[in-house]
Design a protein around this motif. Sequence first.
Motif, PDB file in Angstrom:
ATOM      1  N   PHE A  71       0.824  -1.203   0.000  1.00  0.00           N
ATOM      2  CA  PHE A  71       0.000   0.000   0.000  1.00  0.00           C
ATOM      3  C   PHE A  71       0.864   1.262   0.000  1.00  0.00           C
ATOM      4  N   ILE A  72       1.955   1.234   0.763  1.00  0.00           N
ATOM      5  CA  ILE A  72       2.854   2.392   0.804  1.00  0.00           C
ATOM      6  C   ILE A  72       3.479   2.622  -0.570  1.00  0.00           C
ATOM      7  N   GLU A  73       3.911   1.537  -1.216  1.00  0.00           N
ATOM      8  CA  GLU A  73       4.492   1.634  -2.552  1.00  0.00           C
ATOM      9  C   GLU A  73       3.503   2.224  -3.559  1.00  0.00           C
ATOM     10  N   ASN A  74       2.210   1.959  -3.343  1.00  0.00           N
ATOM     11  CA  ASN A  74       1.173   2.418  -4.273  1.00  0.00           C
ATOM     12  C   ASN A  74       0.585   3.772  -3.886  1.00  0.00           C
ATOM     13  N   GLY A  75       1.200   4.435  -2.896  1.00  0.00           N
ATOM     14  CA  GLY A  75       0.803   5.806  -2.591  1.00  0.00           C
ATOM     15  C   GLY A  75      -0.252   5.981  -1.530  1.00  0.00           C
ATOM     16  N   ALA A  76      -0.376   5.040  -0.596  1.00  0.00           N
ATOM     17  CA  ALA A  76      -1.352   5.199   0.485  1.00  0.00           C
ATOM     18  C   ALA A  76      -1.068   6.479   1.271  1.00  0.00           C
ATOM     19  N   ASP A  77      -2.115   7.159   1.709  1.00  0.00           N
ATOM     20  CA  ASP A  77      -1.984   8.405   2.457  1.00  0.00           C
ATOM     21  C   ASP A  77      -1.595   8.087   3.900  1.00  0.00           C
ATOM     22  N   LEU A  78      -0.393   8.469   4.292  1.00  0.00           N
ATOM     23  CA  LEU A  78       0.113   8.153   5.626  1.00  0.00           C
ATOM     24  C   LEU A  78      -0.554   8.988   6.720  1.00  0.00           C
ATOM     25  N   ASN A  79      -1.338   9.982   6.325  1.00  0.00           N
ATOM     26  CA  ASN A  79      -2.020  10.834   7.298  1.00  0.00           C
ATOM     27  C   ASN A  79      -3.490  10.457   7.488  1.00  0.00           C
ATOM     28  N   GLU A  80      -3.907   9.382   6.860  1.00  0.00           N
ATOM     29  CA  GLU A  80      -5.324   8.999   6.924  1.00  0.00           C
ATOM     30  C   GLU A  80      -5.695   8.412   8.279  1.00  0.00           C
ATOM     31  N   THR A  81      -6.954   8.505   8.578  1.00  0.00           N
ATOM     32  CA  THR A  81      -7.534   7.825   9.738  1.00  0.00           C
ATOM     33  C   THR A  81      -8.702   6.981   9.240  1.00  0.00           C
ATOM     34  N   ASN A  82      -9.073   5.971  10.022  1.00  0.00           N
ATOM     35  CA  ASN A  82     -10.251   5.196   9.625  1.00  0.00           C
ATOM     36  C   ASN A  82     -11.510   5.880  10.145  1.00  0.00           C
ATOM     37  N   LEU A  83     -12.661   5.295   9.881  1.00  0.00           N
ATOM     38  CA  LEU A  83     -13.925   5.933  10.247  1.00  0.00           C
ATOM     39  C   LEU A  83     -14.064   6.118  11.751  1.00  0.00           C
ATOM     40  N   GLY A  84     -13.394   5.270  12.527  1.00  0.00           N
ATOM     41  CA  GLY A  84     -13.488   5.384  13.978  1.00  0.00           C
ATOM     42  C   GLY A  84     -12.556   6.423  14.569  1.00  0.00           C
ATOM     43  N   GLY A  85     -11.653   6.995  13.743  1.00  0.00           N
ATOM     44  CA  GLY A  85     -10.732   8.006  14.241  1.00  0.00           C
ATOM     45  C   GLY A  85      -9.339   7.485  14.531  1.00  0.00           C
ATOM     46  N   LEU A  86      -9.105   6.197  14.279  1.00  0.00           N
ATOM     47  CA  LEU A  86      -7.792   5.595  14.520  1.00  0.00           C
ATOM     48  C   LEU A  86      -6.853   5.976  13.389  1.00  0.00           C
ATOM     49  N   ASN A  87      -5.663   6.491  13.719  1.00  0.00           N
ATOM     50  CA  ASN A  87      -4.725   6.860  12.663  1.00  0.00           C
ATOM     51  C   ASN A  87      -3.702   5.758  12.417  1.00  0.00           C
ATOM     52  N   VAL A  88      -2.881   5.961  11.395  1.00  0.00           N
ATOM     53  CA  VAL A  88      -1.884   4.953  11.021  1.00  0.00           C
ATOM     54  C   VAL A  88      -0.915   4.721  12.166  1.00  0.00           C
ATOM     55  N   GLN A  89      -0.523   5.811  12.852  1.00  0.00           N
ATOM     56  CA  GLN A  89       0.443   5.699  13.943  1.00  0.00           C
ATOM     57  C   GLN A  89      -0.006   4.695  14.991  1.00  0.00           C
ATOM     58  N   THR A  90      -1.208   4.874  15.484  1.00  0.00           N
ATOM     59  CA  THR A  90      -1.691   4.012  16.558  1.00  0.00           C
ATOM     60  C   THR A  90      -1.956   2.604  16.062  1.00  0.00           C
ATOM     61  N   ALA A  91      -2.385   2.463  14.806  1.00  0.00           N
ATOM     62  CA  ALA A  91      -2.655   1.144  14.240  1.00  0.00           C
ATOM     63  C   ALA A  91      -1.394   0.281  14.188  1.00  0.00           C
ATOM     64  N   LEU A  92      -0.218   0.913  14.162  1.00  0.00           N
ATOM     65  CA  LEU A  92       1.039   0.159  14.127  1.00  0.00           C
ATOM     66  C   LEU A  92       1.189  -0.775  15.327  1.00  0.00           C
ATOM     67  N   ALA A  93       0.531  -0.439  16.431  1.00  0.00           N
ATOM     68  CA  ALA A  93       0.648  -1.247  17.653  1.00  0.00           C
ATOM     69  C   ALA A  93       0.127  -2.664  17.449  1.00  0.00           C
TER      70      ALA A  93
END
Length: 326
Positions: free
Chosen positions: A38-60
Amino acid sequence: MKRKILFVLIMVSIVLNIYAGEFITSAFEDDIEKFEKFIENGADLNETNLGGLNVQTALAYFSDENFERACEILYKKGFDFNKPQKGGLTLLYSLCYSLSYNKIETLLKYNIDVNKKVNGILPIQATQFAIYPFHTLQKRNALACYNEGKRIQKLLLKNGSEKFKYIEPTITDFGNFLRSNLFVIQQIRSDVTLDDVNHAADYYSRLEEGRWVVSMKYNSLKKLYAHFGIKIKISIAYGYNDIEAKIIDGINSNNQCLFIGQTGNNKIAPYQWVVLTKFPSIDKKYIDSNGYFAAYNPDPIFENVGFQFKDLTELIVIEICSYKKK
């Protein structure tokens, strides 16, 4: 020509939005290959999901090994590991709360602010919350958690953290269990407040051998409801099958039943208490395609974590037998 450009922009936007949803889900699924693709294909690293969870926290949600690889990839992209999600939760705070030593050790390589507070609380202090569970029948190795918490505190201090100071747990700030019961009580008595519950509840918080311990007996929970004119029965279940069976029994009961669950298997917010507001069943009728269910979490820091049914390690069924409205 302008229409063609507009069409291309719209299609790119749609594709990136699709990636954003699946991008965070790939972290939930611990699928590092998909995540990297997804990163290679240009995924937005600043996105959050509908619940408000961002990429940073999802890494856990990644395993230790995949977490290390994901951090390496993101760092090369100039990723900001300190960015909080909706509600203020940061990656470092969630790792401290869940006592994830290896991931914290990895994360500290990437310009992490070890003193970035969440709701006025330092990451080093988040280790305290995993050490004192607010419960009586908590099935957890308290000594192992205590030792791991101390190990993480030592690591953070070595990397510039402010000194660790215990925060005395209170119902207002950390009474997640009682707040969940307040939600249930308010389904019958909307006039009852948090202060009412705090004064009526029979629980204690005190220092034992240098650490805070918080406890409450289930008989005290019955007395708490009785104080507000509500007579209840309590039944408890542990494990996926027993929890699912209890929910089905509760749904089919002649009395109104409400459900409070503990999320011991969740990698971001273990040992949080949530009120289930949409109930799974064997035929998956009430679970969405990703296995998530609606859960009210009274802790504003963790309210945007996407809890799954498999996160539940304990269920308390509150069966309303009778009640008197004020």
